[in-house]
Design a protein around this motif. Sequence first.
Motif: not given
Length: 271
Positions: A14-15, A21, A40, A44, A47, A97, A99
């Motif tokens: 994942g990120p 991402w 991902a 995350a 999101v 992180r 997404v």
Amino acid sequence: MSVRFCSSLASGAGPQPGEVWLVGAGPGDPGLLTLRAADALRHADLVLHDSLAGRAVLRLVRPGAEVVNVGKRKGQESVPQAWINARMEAGARIGLRVVRLKGGDPFVFGRGGEEAAFLDAAGVPWRIVPGVTAGTAAPAAAGIPLTQRGVASAVTFVTGHDDSGALPGSTNWNALALTGGTIVAFMALSRIDDIALRLLAAGREASTPVAVISQASLPSQAVLHTTLGACTLALRRAGLPGPALIVIGEVAAIGGSVAAEAQDYRNVVTR
């Protein structure tokens, strides 16, 4: 000179912290989500998802992650693109992180290229997770082959509207009509009158088969089989909801003939 920070395909679970991402959610059926996209979502922290990313897909997001609907839907108040860009950048700057989840594929009428360019300019690392685009998935779910020997050897993807909601002036409908092959129109329900008139005026036959696929790959999917000359009235009578994808060309008739055997989640309507 432009420097791209992370223009390669996403790799890893994942990120990473501080990374964005751009992830394709596919056409709606969670079974058509890629393994990389699922990973991902599970990793995350933030999101930002479009309206077309279904609830079943969003269930993969890990508990505790922030989930924000930033979708743009016709007739509804939309989240400004500038706000989405700023939220992506701000999340990455504080080490989240991130997404950015988009219906279909991010780089097929999904503004993924615009968002990637913004992240490049802002110096924010990004990666891409391709998704199954509705341009191929919706016809397949309706039993429609976009190409077939002796029937269609070319496919053209077009969008039904520009930023103002009008039919894009950059599309040469005369050339499309003369070239033949299959035309796949995204976001075109409200512009089917204009599209049909332009293609007919340029020489396409009124008997040209047309298929309109609503809610592709979902249990509520419905398929309207009609013709270029009759599609405007047929759509009004059918009242199909969006999102919908329109297939114009001889292959649409093939889908109509195999519909009874090919459907898993499809309601077929003929007008």
